[in-house]
Design a protein around this motif. Structure first.
Motif, short mmCIF file in Angstrom:
data_model
loop_
_atom_site.label_atom_id
_atom_site.label_comp_id
_atom_site.label_asym_id
_atom_site.label_seq_id
_atom_site.Cartn_x
_atom_site.Cartn_y
_atom_site.Cartn_z
N LEU A 54 -7.81 2.58 -0.18
CA LEU A 54 -8.15 2.71 1.24
C LEU A 54 -7.31 1.85 2.17
O LEU A 54 -7.20 2.15 3.36
N GLY A 55 -6.74 0.77 1.65
CA GLY A 55 -6.08 -0.19 2.51
C GLY A 55 -4.67 0.20 2.89
O GLY A 55 -4.01 1.00 2.22
N ASP A 56 -4.20 -0.38 4.00
CA ASP A 56 -2.81 -0.25 4.38
C ASP A 56 -2.10 -1.56 4.05
O ASP A 56 -2.62 -2.39 3.30
N TYR A 57 -0.94 -1.77 4.64
CA TYR A 57 -0.16 -2.96 4.30
C TYR A 57 -0.89 -4.26 4.64
O TYR A 57 -0.57 -5.32 4.09
N ASN A 58 -1.88 -4.20 5.50
CA ASN A 58 -2.60 -5.40 5.90
C ASN A 58 -3.40 -6.03 4.76
O ASN A 58 -3.79 -7.20 4.85
N VAL A 59 -3.66 -5.27 3.69
CA VAL A 59 -4.40 -5.84 2.55
C VAL A 59 -3.45 -6.38 1.48
O VAL A 59 -3.88 -6.79 0.41
N ASN A 60 -2.17 -6.38 1.78
CA ASN A 60 -1.16 -6.81 0.81
C ASN A 60 -1.41 -8.23 0.29
O ASN A 60 -1.31 -8.50 -0.91
N ALA A 61 -1.76 -9.14 1.20
CA ALA A 61 -1.96 -10.54 0.78
C ALA A 61 -3.16 -10.68 -0.15
O ALA A 61 -3.11 -11.45 -1.12
N VAL A 62 -4.23 -9.94 0.12
CA VAL A 62 -5.42 -10.00 -0.75
C VAL A 62 -5.06 -9.52 -2.15
O VAL A 62 -5.42 -10.14 -3.16
N LEU A 63 -4.34 -8.41 -2.23
CA LEU A 63 -3.95 -7.87 -3.53
C LEU A 63 -2.92 -8.78 -4.20
O LEU A 63 -2.92 -8.92 -5.43
N GLY A 64 -2.05 -9.39 -3.40
CA GLY A 64 -1.07 -10.31 -3.96
C GLY A 64 -1.73 -11.50 -4.62
O GLY A 64 -1.32 -11.94 -5.70
N ARG A 65 -2.76 -12.03 -3.98
CA ARG A 65 -3.49 -13.15 -4.59
C ARG A 65 -4.24 -12.71 -5.84
O ARG A 65 -4.42 -13.49 -6.78
N TRP A 85 2.46 -1.17 -0.52
CA TRP A 85 3.77 -1.52 0.05
C TRP A 85 4.38 -0.36 0.84
O TRP A 85 5.18 -0.58 1.74
N GLN A 86 4.00 0.85 0.50
CA GLN A 86 4.57 2.02 1.18
C GLN A 86 3.78 2.42 2.42
O GLN A 86 4.16 3.35 3.13
N ARG A 87 2.68 1.72 2.70
CA ARG A 87 1.82 2.09 3.83
C ARG A 87 2.05 1.18 5.03
O ARG A 87 1.11 0.72 5.67
N ASP A 88 3.28 0.89 5.31
CA ASP A 88 3.65 0.10 6.46
C ASP A 88 4.37 1.01 7.45
O ASP A 88 4.76 2.13 7.12
N GLY A 89 4.56 0.54 8.66
CA GLY A 89 5.32 1.32 9.63
C GLY A 89 4.57 2.55 10.12
O GLY A 89 3.38 2.74 9.85
N SER A 90 5.29 3.41 10.83
CA SER A 90 4.69 4.62 11.38
C SER A 90 4.50 5.67 10.30
O SER A 90 5.07 5.58 9.20
N ARG A 91 3.71 6.68 10.61
CA ARG A 91 3.48 7.77 9.65
C ARG A 91 4.79 8.50 9.33
O ARG A 91 5.02 8.90 8.19
N ASN A 92 5.62 8.68 10.34
CA ASN A 92 6.91 9.34 10.11
C ASN A 92 7.78 8.53 9.16
O ASN A 92 8.42 9.09 8.26
N HIS A 93 7.80 7.22 9.35
CA HIS A 93 8.60 6.38 8.47
C HIS A 93 8.02 6.34 7.06
O HIS A 93 8.77 6.28 6.08
N GLN A 94 6.71 6.38 6.95
CA GLN A 94 6.10 6.43 5.62
C GLN A 94 6.46 7.74 4.92
O GLN A 94 6.73 7.75 3.72
N HIS A 95 6.47 8.82 5.68
CA HIS A 95 6.87 10.12 5.11
C HIS A 95 8.32 10.07 4.66
O HIS A 95 8.66 10.54 3.56
#
Length: 241
Positions: free
Chosen positions: A83-94, A115-125
């Motif tokens: 469910l998470g986007d790049y904002n949960v990266n630190a939690v998963l990293g720990r 890691w792939q859920r950063d940036g705009s939707r177009n950039h993710q695509h």
């Protein structure tokens, strides 16, 4: 003028009440997350698990639950990965350093998707296209599209990493190492970029730099047994010089 003693007592009681409610709320929600997780393990119905967790929990609550008991941590890490986007990266990293092996394995599996859920939707695509092009050998196209994205969004760590992968396959190892370095600067939990940079330095015969990169990867993710073996080999080789 001193405040009345009753005012201080009232404030203390209020704070204790707030803490009690927060703790009670968290404890009430934990069992239901565990129930959803157990159902998922039995049915392997990912869509149902994701839908039910999303209906009941916010990401911030899941992040707090990732510090709970062992099975709760497993459930929370799995849910954050879906469910998470790049904002949960630190939690998963720990979570890569969690004392429970199950949590560590789940974190390693899901963090790559985050890691792939950063940036705009177009950039993710577009990033999805780059990943596929790297896999099927369309390397120049991968480099070109990566470079275009980075001109607009130079903070997208995974794009730097994917361009590094393309350059590595094109045998431009110095440029690949530079891109790995950028990915790590932007995402300090990117153990893949650290490993990739180590392989770049091996290709240009800089074993000392490669060793440091592999050590850095292990600090981020201690479960990389292949990298651990590589570190041991390089340490023995360099000590013998």
């Amino acid at each position: 003028m001193k405040r009345p003693h009753c005012d201080r007592t009232s404030r203390s009681n209020l704070l204790l009440s707030i803490l009690f409610v927060r703790r009670a709320t968290l404890e009430e929600r934990e069992p239901h997350l565990l129930l959803l997780y157990q159902e998922y393990l039995s049915s392997e119905n990912t869509a149902r698990f994701v839908s039910r967790v999303a209906h009941r929990y916010t990401l911030s609550t899941l992040e707090r639950l990732a510090w709970g008991r062992r099975t709760t941590r497993r459930a929370a890490v799995l849910a954050l990965g879906y469910l998470g986007d790049y904002n949960v990266n630190a939690v998963l990293g720990r979570a890569l350093h969690d004392k429970d092996r199950g949590v560590r394995l789940l974190a390693e599996n899901v963090i790559r998707d985050v890691w792939q859920r950063d940036g705009s939707r177009n950039h993710q695509h577009d990033l999805g296209r780059i990943v596929r092009w790297n896999q099927c050998g369309r390397l120049l196209e991968a480099v070109d599209l990566s470079s275009k994205i980075l001109e607009v969004n130079p903070h997208f760590a995974e794009v730097w990493n994917q361009r590094a992968i393309a350059y590595f396959q094109l045998e431009d190892f110095e440029q690949s190492a530079e891109d790995c370095h950028m990915a790590l600067e932007l995402n300090p939990y990117h153990f893949g970029a650290a490993v990739g940079m180590g392989h770049c330095y091996l290709e240009i015969n800089d074993a000392y730099a490669a060793l440091e990169c592999f050590r850095r990867a292990l600090k981020i993710n201690p479960a990389l047994e292949g990298v651990r073996a590589q570190v041991g080999y390089l340490e023995r080789t360099l000590d013998g010089r």
